[in-house]
Write a protein that holds these residues in place. Structure first.
Motif, PDB file in Angstrom:
ATOM      1  N   TYR A 284     -64.192  24.390 -47.526  1.00 29.18           N
ATOM      2  CA  TYR A 284     -65.026  24.434 -46.418  1.00 29.18           C
ATOM      3  C   TYR A 284     -63.340  23.432 -45.417  1.00 29.18           C
ATOM      4  O   TYR A 284     -63.263  22.661 -45.468  1.00 29.18           O
ATOM      5  CB  TYR A 284     -65.933  24.030 -46.092  1.00 29.18           C
ATOM      6  N   SER A 285     -63.205  23.430 -43.970  1.00 29.06           N
ATOM      7  CA  SER A 285     -62.184  23.202 -42.822  1.00 29.06           C
ATOM      8  C   SER A 285     -63.128  22.011 -42.546  1.00 29.06           C
ATOM      9  O   SER A 285     -64.454  21.511 -42.584  1.00 29.06           O
ATOM     10  CB  SER A 285     -61.169  23.860 -42.021  1.00 29.06           C
ATOM     11  N   ASN A 286     -62.402  21.062 -41.258  1.00 32.94           N
ATOM     12  CA  ASN A 286     -63.031  20.445 -40.263  1.00 32.94           C
ATOM     13  C   ASN A 286     -63.979  20.597 -39.610  1.00 32.94           C
ATOM     14  O   ASN A 286     -64.026  19.511 -39.007  1.00 32.94           O
ATOM     15  CB  ASN A 286     -61.757  19.249 -40.598  1.00 32.94           C
ATOM     16  N   ALA A 287     -64.049  21.850 -39.443  1.00 32.98           N
ATOM     17  CA  ALA A 287     -65.256  22.246 -38.753  1.00 32.98           C
ATOM     18  C   ALA A 287     -66.907  21.874 -39.092  1.00 32.98           C
ATOM     19  O   ALA A 287     -67.989  21.775 -38.528  1.00 32.98           O
ATOM     20  CB  ALA A 287     -65.387  23.865 -38.809  1.00 32.98           C
TER      21      ALA A 287
ATOM     22  N   GLU B 204     -68.979  14.283 -47.373  1.00 30.42           N
ATOM     23  CA  GLU B 204     -68.876  13.441 -48.163  1.00 30.42           C
ATOM     24  C   GLU B 204     -68.537  12.734 -48.203  1.00 30.42           C
ATOM     25  O   GLU B 204     -67.626  11.458 -48.540  1.00 30.42           O
ATOM     26  CB  GLU B 204     -70.891  13.590 -48.700  1.00 30.42           C
ATOM     27  N   VAL B 205     -67.361  13.567 -49.351  1.00 33.15           N
ATOM     28  CA  VAL B 205     -66.577  13.604 -50.081  1.00 33.15           C
ATOM     29  C   VAL B 205     -64.990  13.235 -49.366  1.00 33.15           C
ATOM     30  O   VAL B 205     -64.245  12.250 -49.758  1.00 33.15           O
ATOM     31  CB  VAL B 205     -65.897  14.761 -51.487  1.00 33.15           C
ATOM     32  N   ARG B 206     -64.238  13.901 -48.190  1.00 38.30           N
ATOM     33  CA  ARG B 206     -63.593  13.289 -47.654  1.00 38.30           C
ATOM     34  C   ARG B 206     -63.923  11.789 -46.715  1.00 38.30           C
ATOM     35  O   ARG B 206     -63.539  11.026 -46.725  1.00 38.30           O
ATOM     36  CB  ARG B 206     -63.835  14.487 -46.138  1.00 38.30           C
ATOM     37  N   ARG B 207     -65.458  11.754 -46.205  1.00 40.46           N
ATOM     38  CA  ARG B 207     -65.388  10.498 -45.643  1.00 40.46           C
ATOM     39  C   ARG B 207     -65.550   9.288 -46.793  1.00 40.46           C
ATOM     40  O   ARG B 207     -64.712   8.418 -46.132  1.00 40.46           O
ATOM     41  CB  ARG B 207     -67.294  10.531 -45.605  1.00 40.46           C
TER      42      ARG B 207
ATOM     43  N   PRO C 173     -62.440  20.020 -49.425  1.00 32.77           N
ATOM     44  CA  PRO C 173     -63.169  19.034 -50.518  1.00 32.77           C
ATOM     45  C   PRO C 173     -62.351  18.698 -51.386  1.00 32.77           C
ATOM     46  O   PRO C 173     -61.994  17.829 -52.309  1.00 32.77           O
ATOM     47  CB  PRO C 173     -64.094  20.525 -50.971  1.00 32.77           C
ATOM     48  N   LEU C 174     -61.237  19.568 -52.439  1.00 33.75           N
ATOM     49  CA  LEU C 174     -60.395  19.522 -53.444  1.00 33.75           C
ATOM     50  C   LEU C 174     -59.616  18.325 -53.392  1.00 33.75           C
ATOM     51  O   LEU C 174     -59.394  17.660 -53.818  1.00 33.75           O
ATOM     52  CB  LEU C 174     -59.786  20.826 -53.927  1.00 33.75           C
ATOM     53  N   ALA C 175     -59.026  18.436 -52.203  1.00 34.32           N
ATOM     54  CA  ALA C 175     -57.761  17.346 -51.417  1.00 34.32           C
ATOM     55  C   ALA C 175     -58.403  15.488 -51.040  1.00 34.32           C
ATOM     56  O   ALA C 175     -58.086  14.983 -52.082  1.00 34.32           O
ATOM     57  CB  ALA C 175     -56.986  17.978 -50.577  1.00 34.32           C
TER      58      ALA C 175
END
Length: 387
Positions: free
Chosen positions: A67-70, A74-77, A279-281
């Motif tokens: 899912y995009s930055n829209a 949690e994993v990105r944070r 999320p994968l990145a």
């Protein structure tokens, strides 16, 4: 009549097909194993198919593939928090994208918006990616020509100075300068390391003129230098720092890190990336950073880099050894492309070249072992003896 190839013929490819990899080797269709001293162009910092990375990607793919930055993730944070904890202390926030060229474009965009200036100072031998602005700031002429029409640059506001020439660089950085873009250790330019004195002078001049110092650590960062960033290894901190290549251990991940002056200026809509920080990145990046720490791979890069520098310098036919950590340039009397071919054909070792025809470039996984490093030195010595 032969059909056209499915891919544009824009790459010089090696004469075999890779079907798998494990540890620090890749395997071809005949089952032959090749010691990877190239790292997929400095990308495979954890080697190939590292369990921590494959597990992180598998588990995340079962939960949410994209899912995009829209939306917040949690994993990105967690990834960004870990990234900033390992980065130089002045880095305040991160913007995530997919490639080194993107991270450098974003850095230069931020610098121009923050300073309200357009001039960029870059250096001979520098390479920053293949997008338009990155090519315009490329210090290698044959690549910079790709951003010209009829010999005229599409972005003409770039000044070039010799790398490591402090006086020339200071002369080029004036009050109209938005950004000074430099690789602390040049990659394609031949593993040339900037001196601490040179980088410190750039920082001081940027501070005096209101310009922003940008470190392109796409290739020399993420532990390869023997510290998490070359900024840490060389003791000079930029205003903006870019990372990519090894940051995701093989999954496309890039980051533009910036200090509080820059991030305080940023606002919604200023930058964007559909896939950046997916999320994968983020899972791949987080697993890579955690593994670098858990397995002491940055220390390993520092120690084996020192070993390779010392051992290779003693070989007959080697005229010098450049670089920092496990970004190594070996200067040789024979042409590097000839040595590269002999290592591949006779010893099944992958290596790299650069714009200097007499420099072989090494960018192995940070998981390289002492035994593998010694095997490379032995094989390299045998190849040199033939010439």
């Amino acid at each position: 009549m032969l059909s056209a190839p499915p891919q544009m013929p824009v790459y010089h490819q090696l004469p075999f097909e890779v079907v798998s990899g494990h540890g620090n080797v890749v395997v071809d269709t005949d089952g032959h194993e090749y010691l990877d001293m190239y790292g997929g162009h400095a990308v495979a910092v954890l080697g190939h198919c590292h369990p921590a990375l494959t597990q992180a990607l598998t588990q995340q793919a079962k939960r949410l593939t994209f899912y995009s930055n829209a939306v917040d993730l949690e994993v990105r944070r967690k990834f960004c928090k870990k990234l900033l904890a390992m980065a130089p202390s002045g880095m305040h926030a991160a913007f995530l994208s997919n490639s080194g060229a993107e991270s450098n474009e974003n850095a230069l965009t931020l610098a121009r918006l923050v300073t309200k200036r357009k001039t960029i100072v870059a250096f001979e031998g520098g390479f920053h990616g293949r997008s338009l602005l990155a090519l315009s700031a490329c210090g290698i002429e044959k690549y910079r020509k790709l951003a010209t029409i009829d010999g005229k640059p599409l972005f003409p506001h770039v000044r070039f100075a010799p790398f490591n020439d402090t006086e020339a660089a200071l002369d080029a950085i004036g009050d109209g300068c938005a950004a000074v873009l430099v690789e602390p250790v040049q990659g394609l330019g031949g593993a040339r390391k900037a001196s601490t004195e040179f980088l410190q002078a750039l920082r001081e001049r940027c501070d005096a003129t209101g310009s922003l110092l940008v470190f392109d650590e796409v290739q020399c960062g993420t532990g390869r230098s023997g510290a998490f960033t070359s900024a840490d290894a060389l003791g000079v901190e930029p205003h903006i720092l870019t990372l990519a290549k090894g940051l995701g251990g093989g999954f496309p991940v890039a980051a533009t890190l910036a200090d509080e002056r820059v991030t305080g200026f940023a606002g919604p809509g200023m930058l964007g990336s559909t896939f950046g920080g997916g999320p994968l990145a983020a899972a791949a990046g987080l697993a890579t950073l955690e593994t670098l720490e858990k397995e002491n791979l940055i220390e390993n890069a520092r120690n084996l880099g020192a070993f390779l520098h010392d051992a290779l310098a003693k070989l007959h036919g080697v005229t010098g050894v450049r670089g920092l950590g496990l970004l190594v340039g070996v200067e040789t009397e024979a042409e590097a492309k000839t040595i590269h071919g002999a290592l591949l054909q006779k010893h099944r070792i992958l290596s790299g070249t650069c714009v200097d025809p007499h420099v072989l470039r090494l960018m192995p996984p940070l998981t390289l072992t002492r035994a593998e490093a010694e095997h490379f030195v032995s094989a390299f010595g045998e190849v040199l003896a033939e010439f």
